[in-house]
Design a protein around this motif. Structure first.
Motif, PDB file in Angstrom:
ATOM      1  N   VAL A   1       0.853  -1.190   0.000  1.00 15.69           N
ATOM      2  CA  VAL A   1       0.000   0.000   0.000  1.00 15.69           C
ATOM      3  C   VAL A   1       0.893   1.245   0.000  1.00 15.69           C
ATOM      4  CG1 VAL A   1      -1.814   1.233   1.244  1.00 15.69           C
ATOM      5  CG2 VAL A   1      -1.730  -1.255   1.347  1.00 15.69           C
ATOM      6  N   ASP A   2       0.500   2.260  -0.788  1.00 16.77           N
ATOM      7  CA  ASP A   2       1.270   3.510  -0.772  1.00 16.77           C
ATOM      8  C   ASP A   2       0.506   4.602  -0.034  1.00 16.77           C
ATOM      9  OD1 ASP A   2      -0.641   4.543  -2.498  1.00 16.77           O
ATOM     10  OD2 ASP A   2       0.706   4.739  -4.216  1.00 16.77           O
ATOM     11  N   ASP A   3       1.116   5.768   0.066  1.00 19.19           N
ATOM     12  CA  ASP A   3       0.517   6.896   0.790  1.00 19.19           C
ATOM     13  C   ASP A   3      -0.660   7.530   0.053  1.00 19.19           C
ATOM     14  OD1 ASP A   3       2.377   6.585   2.798  1.00 19.19           O
ATOM     15  OD2 ASP A   3       3.789   8.011   1.918  1.00 19.19           O
ATOM     16  N   CYS A   4      -0.836   7.200  -1.233  1.00 24.49           N
ATOM     17  CA  CYS A   4      -1.912   7.801  -2.036  1.00 24.49           C
ATOM     18  C   CYS A   4      -3.145   6.904  -2.133  1.00 24.49           C
ATOM     19  CB  CYS A   4      -1.396   8.087  -3.447  1.00 24.49           C
ATOM     20  SG  CYS A   4      -0.042   9.272  -3.466  1.00 24.49           S
ATOM     21  N   GLY A   5      -3.147   5.789  -1.438  1.00 20.33           N
ATOM     22  CA  GLY A   5      -4.301   4.908  -1.452  1.00 20.33           C
ATOM     23  C   GLY A   5      -4.255   3.789  -2.479  1.00 20.33           C
ATOM     24  N   HIS A   6      -3.161   3.704  -3.241  1.00 18.24           N
ATOM     25  CA  HIS A   6      -3.012   2.606  -4.197  1.00 18.24           C
ATOM     26  C   HIS A   6      -2.580   1.344  -3.453  1.00 18.24           C
ATOM     27  CE1 HIS A   6      -2.097   6.284  -6.545  1.00 18.24           C
ATOM     28  NE2 HIS A   6      -2.968   5.727  -7.375  1.00 18.24           N
ATOM     29  N   SER A   7      -2.997   0.200  -3.951  1.00 16.44           N
ATOM     30  CA  SER A   7      -2.554  -1.051  -3.335  1.00 16.44           C
ATOM     31  C   SER A   7      -2.373  -2.130  -4.402  1.00 16.44           C
ATOM     32  CB  SER A   7      -3.546  -1.526  -2.274  1.00 16.44           C
ATOM     33  OG  SER A   7      -4.778  -1.867  -2.863  1.00 16.44           O
ATOM     34  N   VAL A   8      -1.473  -3.036  -4.122  1.00 14.84           N
ATOM     35  CA  VAL A   8      -1.228  -4.210  -4.967  1.00 14.84           C
ATOM     36  C   VAL A   8      -1.344  -5.423  -4.058  1.00 14.84           C
ATOM     37  CG1 VAL A   8       0.444  -5.445  -6.395  1.00 14.84           C
ATOM     38  CG2 VAL A   8       0.306  -2.948  -6.510  1.00 14.84           C
ATOM     39  N   ARG A   9      -2.258  -6.332  -4.393  1.00 15.36           N
ATOM     40  CA  ARG A   9      -2.483  -7.525  -3.579  1.00 15.36           C
ATOM     41  C   ARG A   9      -1.980  -8.744  -4.335  1.00 15.36           C
ATOM     42  NH1 ARG A   9      -6.503 -11.312  -3.451  1.00 15.36           N
ATOM     43  NH2 ARG A   9      -6.725 -12.395  -1.482  1.00 15.36           N
ATOM     44  N   ILE A  10      -1.163  -9.557  -3.650  1.00 19.90           N
ATOM     45  CA  ILE A  10      -0.621 -10.780  -4.226  1.00 19.90           C
ATOM     46  C   ILE A  10      -1.192 -11.955  -3.437  1.00 19.90           C
ATOM     47  CG2 ILE A  10       1.475 -12.084  -4.743  1.00 19.90           C
ATOM     48  CD1 ILE A  10       2.958  -9.335  -4.611  1.00 19.90           C
ATOM     49  N   PRO A  11      -2.074 -12.756  -4.056  1.00 21.70           N
ATOM     50  CA  PRO A  11      -2.610 -13.917  -3.346  1.00 21.70           C
ATOM     51  C   PRO A  11      -1.518 -14.965  -3.109  1.00 21.70           C
ATOM     52  CG  PRO A  11      -3.793 -13.527  -5.408  1.00 21.70           C
ATOM     53  CD  PRO A  11      -2.628 -12.601  -5.374  1.00 21.70           C
ATOM     54  N   VAL A  12      -1.605 -15.660  -1.983  1.00 19.68           N
ATOM     55  CA  VAL A  12      -0.624 -16.690  -1.636  1.00 19.68           C
ATOM     56  C   VAL A  12      -1.375 -17.950  -1.212  1.00 19.68           C
ATOM     57  CG1 VAL A  12       1.251 -17.319  -0.071  1.00 19.68           C
ATOM     58  CG2 VAL A  12       1.037 -14.959  -0.855  1.00 19.68           C
ATOM     59  N   ALA A  13      -0.982 -19.088  -1.779  1.00 17.13           N
ATOM     60  CA  ALA A  13      -1.504 -20.387  -1.368  1.00 17.13           C
ATOM     61  C   ALA A  13      -0.307 -21.303  -1.146  1.00 17.13           C
ATOM     62  CB  ALA A  13      -2.426 -20.971  -2.434  1.00 17.13           C
ATOM     63  N   VAL A  14      -0.262 -21.935   0.019  1.00 19.34           N
ATOM     64  CA  VAL A  14       0.875 -22.776   0.377  1.00 19.34           C
ATOM     65  C   VAL A  14       0.360 -24.140   0.816  1.00 19.34           C
ATOM     66  CG1 VAL A  14       2.852 -23.028   1.924  1.00 19.34           C
ATOM     67  CG2 VAL A  14       2.189 -20.765   1.125  1.00 19.34           C
ATOM     68  N   ARG A  15       1.014 -25.200   0.369  1.00 19.69           N
ATOM     69  CA  ARG A  15       0.648 -26.561   0.772  1.00 19.69           C
ATOM     70  C   ARG A  15       1.853 -27.195   1.451  1.00 19.69           C
ATOM     71  NH1 ARG A  15       0.606 -31.795  -2.354  1.00 19.69           N
ATOM     72  NH2 ARG A  15      -0.651 -33.166  -1.065  1.00 19.69           N
ATOM     73  N   THR A  16       1.641 -27.737   2.634  1.00 22.40           N
ATOM     74  CA  THR A  16       2.707 -28.404   3.372  1.00 22.40           C
ATOM     75  C   THR A  16       2.957 -29.784   2.775  1.00 22.40           C
ATOM     76  OG1 THR A  16       2.038 -27.278   5.396  1.00 22.40           O
ATOM     77  CG2 THR A  16       3.462 -29.199   5.645  1.00 22.40           C
ATOM     78  N   VAL A  17       4.222 -30.065   2.429  1.00 19.62           N
ATOM     79  CA  VAL A  17       4.608 -31.383   1.932  1.00 19.62           C
ATOM     80  C   VAL A  17       5.757 -31.870   2.807  1.00 19.62           C
ATOM     81  CG1 VAL A  17       5.544 -32.680  -0.013  1.00 19.62           C
ATOM     82  CG2 VAL A  17       3.913 -30.823  -0.418  1.00 19.62           C
ATOM     83  N   ILE A  18       5.517 -32.969   3.491  1.00 18.98           N
ATOM     84  CA  ILE A  18       6.551 -33.564   4.331  1.00 18.98           C
ATOM     85  C   ILE A  18       7.168 -34.697   3.536  1.00 18.98           C
ATOM     86  CG2 ILE A  18       7.049 -34.727   6.505  1.00 18.98           C
ATOM     87  CD1 ILE A  18       4.446 -33.391   7.584  1.00 18.98           C
ATOM     88  N   GLN A  19       8.429 -34.559   3.197  1.00 21.17           N
ATOM     89  CA  GLN A  19       9.088 -35.570   2.382  1.00 21.17           C
ATOM     90  C   GLN A  19       9.657 -36.662   3.255  1.00 21.17           C
ATOM     91  OE1 GLN A  19      11.950 -33.448   0.045  1.00 21.17           O
ATOM     92  NE2 GLN A  19      10.418 -32.702  -1.373  1.00 21.17           N
ATOM     93  N   ASP A  20       9.421 -37.893   2.846  1.00 25.49           N
ATOM     94  CA  ASP A  20       9.948 -39.050   3.542  1.00 25.49           C
ATOM     95  C   ASP A  20      11.117 -39.575   2.713  1.00 25.49           C
ATOM     96  OD1 ASP A  20       8.542 -42.233   4.686  1.00 25.49           O
ATOM     97  OD2 ASP A  20      10.487 -41.280   4.994  1.00 25.49           O
ATOM     98  N   PHE A  21      12.322 -39.489   3.252  1.00 26.98           N
ATOM     99  CA  PHE A  21      13.514 -39.889   2.522  1.00 26.98           C
ATOM    100  C   PHE A  21      13.913 -41.346   2.779  1.00 26.98           C
ATOM    101  CE2 PHE A  21      14.353 -35.936   0.632  1.00 26.98           C
ATOM    102  CZ  PHE A  21      14.012 -34.950   1.536  1.00 26.98           C
ATOM    103  N   VAL A  22      13.079 -42.112   3.468  1.00 30.41           N
ATOM    104  CA  VAL A  22      13.381 -43.519   3.731  1.00 30.41           C
ATOM    105  C   VAL A  22      12.923 -44.334   2.538  1.00 30.41           C
ATOM    106  CG1 VAL A  22      12.956 -45.473   5.252  1.00 30.41           C
ATOM    107  CG2 VAL A  22      13.087 -43.161   6.206  1.00 30.41           C
ATOM    108  N   ALA A  23      13.853 -45.033   1.919  1.00 34.86           N
ATOM    109  CA  ALA A  23      13.525 -45.824   0.735  1.00 34.86           C
ATOM    110  C   ALA A  23      13.072 -47.225   1.131  1.00 34.86           C
ATOM    111  CB  ALA A  23      14.726 -45.916  -0.182  1.00 34.86           C
ATOM    112  N   ASP A  24      12.078 -47.742   0.435  1.00 34.53           N
ATOM    113  CA  ASP A  24      11.602 -49.103   0.660  1.00 34.53           C
ATOM    114  C   ASP A  24      12.433 -50.025  -0.222  1.00 34.53           C
ATOM    115  OD1 ASP A  24      10.324 -51.487   0.948  1.00 34.53           O
ATOM    116  OD2 ASP A  24       8.324 -50.724   0.499  1.00 34.53           O
ATOM    117  N   THR A  25      13.241 -50.868   0.366  1.00 32.07           N
ATOM    118  CA  THR A  25      14.168 -51.728  -0.397  1.00 32.07           C
ATOM    119  C   THR A  25      13.779 -53.200  -0.359  1.00 32.07           C
ATOM    120  OG1 THR A  25      15.615 -51.922   1.523  1.00 32.07           O
ATOM    121  CG2 THR A  25      16.103 -50.173  -0.064  1.00 32.07           C
ATOM    122  N   SER A  26      12.511 -53.487  -0.023  1.00 30.89           N
ATOM    123  CA  SER A  26      12.117 -54.891   0.055  1.00 30.89           C
ATOM    124  C   SER A  26      11.917 -55.537  -1.293  1.00 30.89           C
ATOM    125  CB  SER A  26      10.835 -55.037   0.875  1.00 30.89           C
ATOM    126  OG  SER A  26       9.802 -54.285   0.306  1.00 30.89           O
TER     127      SER A  26
END
Length: 67
Positions: A42-67
């Motif tokens: 937002v600026d002092d003259c009343g202008h604004s720029v809005r940036i939407p944000v969407a975030v998804r949590t991804v938990i990576q499992d680094f254990v390999a299945d070797t069976s």
């Protein structure tokens, strides 16, 4: 969410371009959880720029299945 720098200043005339860095940190580690929000400049003259944000949590499992 944190933003650096917290304020952006543009000079007069010419191109109006700025670079900023957004850092996101999960408060809860839940696989596949979506969180929504926005970043608004937002600026002092009343202008604004809005940036939407969407975030998804991804938990990576680094254990390999070797069976």
């Amino acid at each position: 969410m944190s933003v650096e720098p917290p304020a952006i200043t543009f000079g007069g005339g010419g191109r109006r371009k700025a670079t900023f860095r957004v850092t996101l940190a999960a408060k809860r580690w839940v696989q596949g959880l979506y969180t929504f929000g926005s970043l608004t400049w937002v600026d002092d003259c009343g202008h604004s720029v809005r940036i939407p944000v969407a975030v998804r949590t991804v938990i990576q499992d680094f254990v390999a299945d070797t069976s």
